[in-house]
Design an enzyme around this catalytic site. Structure first.
Site, PDB file in Angstrom:
ATOM      1  N   LYS A   1       7.189  -0.361  -4.499  1.00 14.13           N
ATOM      2  CA  LYS A   1       6.228  -1.363  -4.985  1.00 14.13           C
ATOM      3  C   LYS A   1       6.204  -1.423  -6.518  1.00 14.13           C
ATOM      4  CE  LYS A   1       4.580  -1.202  -0.611  1.00 14.13           C
ATOM      5  NZ  LYS A   1       5.232  -0.425   0.441  1.00 14.13           N
TER       6      LYS A   1
ATOM      7  N   GLU B   1       6.264  -7.568   0.359  1.00 12.60           N
ATOM      8  CA  GLU B   1       7.118  -6.504  -0.180  1.00 12.60           C
ATOM      9  C   GLU B   1       8.526  -6.725   0.338  1.00 12.60           C
ATOM     10  OE1 GLU B   1       7.105  -2.598   1.405  1.00 12.60           O
ATOM     11  OE2 GLU B   1       6.763  -3.276   3.450  1.00 12.60           O
TER      12      GLU B   1
ATOM     13  N   ASN C   1      11.609  -4.514   1.979  1.00 18.87           N
ATOM     14  CA  ASN C   1      11.967  -3.208   2.532  1.00 18.87           C
ATOM     15  C   ASN C   1      13.463  -3.008   2.370  1.00 18.87           C
ATOM     16  OD1 ASN C   1       9.350  -2.475   4.135  1.00 18.87           O
ATOM     17  ND2 ASN C   1       9.770  -4.610   4.604  1.00 18.87           N
TER      18      ASN C   1
ATOM     19  N   ARG D   1       5.396 -11.170  12.666  1.00 24.94           N
ATOM     20  CA  ARG D   1       4.347 -10.306  13.207  1.00 24.94           C
ATOM     21  C   ARG D   1       3.010 -11.008  12.987  1.00 24.94           C
ATOM     22  NH1 ARG D   1       5.219  -5.193   9.654  1.00 24.94           N
ATOM     23  NH2 ARG D   1       5.885  -6.812   8.217  1.00 24.94           N
TER      24      ARG D   1
ATOM     25  N   LYS E   1      -1.916  -0.343  -3.689  1.00 31.31           N
ATOM     26  CA  LYS E   1      -0.768   0.232  -2.976  1.00 31.31           C
ATOM     27  C   LYS E   1      -0.160   1.418  -3.717  1.00 31.31           C
ATOM     28  CE  LYS E   1       0.729  -4.164  -1.021  1.00 31.31           C
ATOM     29  NZ  LYS E   1       1.891  -4.929  -0.580  1.00 31.31           N
TER      30      LYS E   1
ATOM     31  N   ARG F   1      14.639  -6.142   4.689  1.00 32.06           N
ATOM     32  CA  ARG F   1      13.721  -7.099   5.328  1.00 32.06           C
ATOM     33  C   ARG F   1      12.696  -7.482   4.281  1.00 32.06           C
ATOM     34  NH1 ARG F   1      10.176  -4.755   9.369  1.00 32.06           N
ATOM     35  NH2 ARG F   1       8.598  -5.074   7.780  1.00 32.06           N
TER      36      ARG F   1
ATOM     37  N   GLU G   1       5.932   3.837   2.149  1.00 30.15           N
ATOM     38  CA  GLU G   1       6.387   2.881   3.156  1.00 30.15           C
ATOM     39  C   GLU G   1       5.839   3.291   4.514  1.00 30.15           C
ATOM     40  OE1 GLU G   1       8.286   0.258   2.505  1.00 30.15           O
ATOM     41  OE2 GLU G   1       8.285   0.816   0.404  1.00 30.15           O
ATOM     42  N   GLY G   2       5.918   2.343   5.431  1.00 29.90           N
ATOM     43  CA  GLY G   2       5.658   2.715   6.821  1.00 29.90           C
ATOM     44  C   GLY G   2       4.271   2.387   7.320  1.00 29.90           C
TER      45      GLY G   2
ATOM     46  N   SER H   1      12.560  -2.326  10.136  1.00 33.71           N
ATOM     47  CA  SER H   1      12.466  -2.179  11.592  1.00 33.71           C
ATOM     48  C   SER H   1      12.155  -3.507  12.276  1.00 33.71           C
ATOM     49  CB  SER H   1      11.360  -1.176  11.912  1.00 33.71           C
ATOM     50  OG  SER H   1      10.131  -1.709  11.486  1.00 33.71           O
TER      51      SER H   1
HETATM   52  P1  ADP Z   1       4.218  -0.848   3.848  1.00 32.77           P
HETATM   53  O1  ADP Z   1       5.358  -0.408   2.997  1.00 32.77           O
HETATM   54  O2  ADP Z   1       3.324   0.247   4.254  1.00 32.77           O
HETATM   55  O3  ADP Z   1       4.682  -1.706   4.990  1.00 32.77           O
HETATM   56  P2  ADP Z   1       3.128  -3.321   2.766  1.00 32.77           P
HETATM   57  O4  ADP Z   1       3.152  -3.693   1.350  1.00 32.77           O
HETATM   58  O5  ADP Z   1       4.066  -4.061   3.641  1.00 32.77           O
HETATM   59  O6  ADP Z   1       3.341  -1.748   2.880  1.00 32.77           O
HETATM   60  O7  ADP Z   1       1.658  -3.488   3.323  1.00 32.77           O
HETATM   61  C1  ADP Z   1       1.331  -3.215   4.655  1.00 32.77           C
HETATM   62  C2  ADP Z   1       0.573  -4.379   5.252  1.00 32.77           C
HETATM   63  O8  ADP Z   1      -0.605  -4.663   4.502  1.00 32.77           O
HETATM   64  C3  ADP Z   1       1.349  -5.680   5.273  1.00 32.77           C
HETATM   65  O9  ADP Z   1       2.173  -5.751   6.415  1.00 32.77           O
HETATM   66  C4  ADP Z   1       0.241  -6.711   5.259  1.00 32.77           C
HETATM   67  O10 ADP Z   1      -0.276  -6.900   6.567  1.00 32.77           O
HETATM   68  C5  ADP Z   1      -0.831  -6.055   4.420  1.00 32.77           C
HETATM   69  N1  ADP Z   1      -0.687  -6.466   3.010  1.00 32.77           N
HETATM   70  C6  ADP Z   1       0.075  -5.871   2.078  1.00 32.77           C
HETATM   71  N2  ADP Z   1      -0.003  -6.517   0.899  1.00 32.77           N
HETATM   72  C7  ADP Z   1      -0.813  -7.558   1.091  1.00 32.77           C
HETATM   73  C8  ADP Z   1      -1.307  -8.598   0.238  1.00 32.77           C
HETATM   74  N3  ADP Z   1      -0.977  -8.678  -1.036  1.00 32.77           N
HETATM   75  N4  ADP Z   1      -2.152  -9.490   0.788  1.00 32.77           N
HETATM   76  C9  ADP Z   1      -2.528  -9.430   2.084  1.00 32.77           C
HETATM   77  N5  ADP Z   1      -2.100  -8.457   2.926  1.00 32.77           N
HETATM   78  C10 ADP Z   1      -1.262  -7.532   2.447  1.00 32.77           C
HETATM   79 MG    MG Z   2       5.476  -3.557   4.952  1.00 36.80          MG
END
Ligand code: ADP
Ligand code: MG
Length: 494
Positions: free
Chosen positions: A327, A166, A168, A470, A384, A145, A388-389, A173
């Site tokens: 990441k 990112e 996945n 979402r 970051k 995803r 994950e999660g 999910s």
């Molecule tokens: P995870 O693997 O925990 O899902 P993500 O990289 O998807 O990590 O980050 C979790 C959430 O944080 C994302 O769903 C988004 O809402 C927010 N987020 C992550 N990176 C960014 C970014 N560069 N700019 C704005 N919001 C972000």
């Molecule tokens: Mg995410």
């Protein structure tokens, strides 16, 4: 299907963009408190009816569900944005597969952080072991995803582009509830007497495609008695949607569910590294669990994972693809010239790169400049770790304080700094516990699902498979569905 007259009408209406502009606020029909109350009741009832639900507690009946957090209405999205994100999916999947199979590249990416990130090191050791031994199973099967947020490319926000959050590669999910929502939002618009065309709220087929992937992988294993193993935690219902998808395609395929603790007791190996659970040979392991350090409280869980990875079962995903979704890889792929290592087509490179925002390592010779910038303006960045999660990233003051603390220490290698995406803000109502249903400023995240199945010599499947939207209030940093921060949404295409 549409008659010619209807088609003409549709074209005319689609051409008239001004028609959709004023609808952001409740699709043009103000809601009195009484009417809103009724709408919420009817729409959440519809959501439950369609399966947009989440499990809350076990009772004497073993299951209790409530509606998942949803938006009351679909969110407006330019059709080009969805088209672009979908069209890139197969290229992103090819890219991840190539990365996962480039041992030298993987080593270059991870070498700096293994000494300071114990969890990634454990996964890396499993990866090294299976790489050195040679895999018992040459079929690689991945469900991805790819997540994006939308940025405005013009002042008025009419034009938008998608920027990658990112990708996945493990336990992607949300597919089931995403599929349920189209019908829910068609219903809420009907309650508002708002006219729309079917294509403006497009059907979402992710379950069908992902289930096709599972069935195909199972077929490739070539043992009709072997089962599909869903590695699960007790409370996520996603996998049930997938099981139903598989069941609808081929009822002869048996799906079994096991948690890590159950597998520690029940798993064994037959000849030729067959994976056996409770007497059944496993054709495909689908991991919905196993992405977080807390899933591995003791060495036994790592040993379990190693056992599964070493086995002949087809893993969704392999540990190599799991690591390729980190990441750190995303950050290195954004460095100049790196995409060129994996992709020949310059147009594809250009399109993929156009989705990247700034990604920075913190341990380069010249990192101090970006670290200083992030400390001065933390609101422009996200920090970051390789996790994950949800709930692991740092924002704002937390980001500043943490960066101050680690900026000189080796630990900084474990983190990736990213430009904060300036997500296009719009208006919607979030229907979730603990938050009023008033119309508020929200931002959306678009995820595109896909399936990739390959052997070293040929790609067997590579396709895009539907979407998840979402939506969360603009103040929220992160947007977990399971945590109830984000609401499941659908696009209203304009
Ligand atoms: P995870 O693997 O925990 O899902 P993500 O990289 O998807 O990590 O980050 C979790 C959430 O944080 C994302 O769903 C988004 O809402 C927010 N987020 C992550 N990176 C960014 C970014 N560069 N700019 C704005 N919001 C972000
Ligand atoms: Mg995410």
């Amino acid at each position: 299907m549409y008659s010619d007259v209807q088609k003409d009408d549709l074209k005319r209406r689609n051409a008239d963009m001004s028609r959709v502009k004023p609808v952001e606020e409740d699709y043009g029909k103000p809601l009195t408190p009484e009417r809103l109350d009724e709408m919420i009741q009817r729409v959440t009832g519809w959501a439950l009816l369609n399966g947009a639900q989440r499990k809350i507690t076990a009772t004497e009946f073993r299951e209790r569900v409530e509606p998942v957090a949803i938006t009351l209405f679909p969110s407006i999205l330019p059709v080009d944005v969805l088209r672009k994100a979908k069209s890139l999916q197969t290229s992103f999947q090819t890219l991840i597969y190539k990365v996962a199979n480039d041992h030298e590249f993987m080593k270059e990416c991870f070498s700096g952080l293994l000494s300071v990130d114990a969890f990634t090191k454990q996964l890396w050791d499993i990866y090294e072991t299976v790489t050195n031994e040679g895999p018992a199973q040459e079929v690689s099967f991945t469900i991805t995803r790819n997540d994006f947020m939308m940025e405005s490319t013009e002042e008025d926000g009419a034009k938008q582009d998608c920027k990658q959050v990112e990708i996945n590669t493990f336990a992607a999910s949300g597919c089931g509830v995403a599929n349920s929502m189209v019908d829910v939002h068609r219903y809420s618009l009907s309650l508002q007497d708002f006219p729309f065309e079917e294509e403006q709220l497009p059907e979402n087929n992710s379950i069908d495609g992902l289930a096709q992937g599972l069935v195909k992988a199972w077929q490739l294993y070539k043992n009709k008695r072997a089962v599909i193993l869903f590695v699960v935690e007790p409370c996520t219902p996603d996998h049930r949607w997938l099981e139903r998808g598989v069941y609808r395609l081929d009822r002869s395929i048996k799906v079994i569910y096991r948690t890590f603790p159950q597998l520690i007791i029940q798993m064994s190996f037959g000849e030729n590294r067959k994976l056996i659970v409770d007497g059944a040979e496993v054709a495909v392991v689908y991991y919905r669990y196993g992405y977080a350090p807390k899933h591995y409280p003791t060495d036994a869980e790592f040993k379990l994972r190693l056992g599964m990875e070493r086995s002949r079962a087809i893993k969704c995903p392999t540990v190599a693809v799991h690591l390729a979704g980190c990441k750190k890889i995303q950050q290195v792929l954004a460095e100049p010239g790196v995409l060129e290592r994996f992709i020949d087509d310059t147009d594809v490179i250009k399109d993929i790169r156009s989705t990247f925002v700034g990604l920075y390592r913190l341990d380069a010779k010249d990192s101090s400049k970006i670290i200083t910038q992030a400390i001065q303006t933390p609101e422009r960045f996200v920090l970051k770790p390789q996790r994950e999660g949800g709930g692991n990233n740092l924002f704002g003051d937390d980001l500043r304080n943490y960066l101050e603390k680690i900026k000189e220490s080796p630990e900084r290698s474990a983190w990736t700094l990213m430009d904060r995406i300036q997500a296009k803000r719009h208006r919607n109502r979030l229907i979730r516990a603990g938050l009023g249903p008033e119309c508020r400023n929200v931002v959306s995240e678009l995820g595109i699902y896909g399936v990739h199945i390959s052997t070293p010599s040929s790609v067997l499947e590579n396709f895009e498979s539907g979407y998840l939207i979402r939506t969360k209030s603009e103040e929220a940093n992160e947007g977990g569905l399971c945590e109830g921060i984000s609401c499941v949404d659908t696009p209203f295409l304009v």
